[in-house]
Write an enzyme that holds these catalytic residues in place. Sequence first.
Site, mmCIF file in Angstrom:
data_model
loop_
_atom_site.group_PDB
_atom_site.id
_atom_site.type_symbol
_atom_site.label_atom_id
_atom_site.label_comp_id
_atom_site.label_asym_id
_atom_site.label_seq_id
_atom_site.Cartn_x
_atom_site.Cartn_y
_atom_site.Cartn_z
ATOM 1 N N ASN A 2 0.856 -1.175 0.000
ATOM 2 C CA ASN A 2 0.000 0.000 0.000
ATOM 3 C C ASN A 2 0.896 1.231 0.000
ATOM 4 O OD1 ASN A 2 -2.485 -1.402 0.111
ATOM 5 N ND2 ASN A 2 -2.159 -1.799 2.286
ATOM 6 N N HIS A 17 6.481 -1.567 3.638
ATOM 7 C CA HIS A 17 6.265 -2.955 4.052
ATOM 8 C C HIS A 17 5.497 -3.697 2.971
ATOM 9 C CE1 HIS A 17 3.037 -0.413 5.651
ATOM 10 N NE2 HIS A 17 2.210 -1.443 5.470
ATOM 11 N N GLN A 32 -2.421 3.212 3.198
ATOM 12 C CA GLN A 32 -1.173 2.963 3.938
ATOM 13 C C GLN A 32 -1.269 3.596 5.322
ATOM 14 O OE1 GLN A 32 2.478 4.313 2.051
ATOM 15 N NE2 GLN A 32 3.748 3.466 3.687
#
Length: 114
Positions: free
Chosen positions: A87, A100, A94
């Site tokens: 994201n 990540h 996000q």
Amino acid sequence: MTDCIFCRIARREIPAEVVEETPSVLAFKDVHPQAPVHVLVIPKKHIPRLMDLSEEDSALLADVHRVVQEAARRMGLTDDGFRLVVNNGPFAGQAVDHLHYHVLGGRKLGWPPG
Ligand code: 5GP
Ligand code: ZN
């Protein structure tokens, strides 16, 4: 040093269920799993978003992908497959501003995502 939550997990200041670790990358279980297997793979270096990656991160990105493979193998996702999600920014939802990769598997996933 940053007090970002994933930096703190990478420094082992906050506990997490670690699946895989290398000098540059950490894989750990998501605290709110969205699938039977939900692992987060992060570079230990604080990079806020995918769009902040630069040429100098090329080797690090290769490391991240190797850890994704290893985590997927370890979690038994090799045969049935899995989804890898990043994201990036507010429209993607996000929530943590430390790059990540979500590794999602263990069930048939819907497409397109919401
Ligand atoms: P994002 O929405 O930013 O792509 O995803 C952030 C993810 O981090 C979410 O799936 C959330 O459940 C997970 N997360 C947030 N805080 C923690 C934490 O302290 N520990 C772990 N293991 N996962 C977290
Ligand atoms: Zn961070």
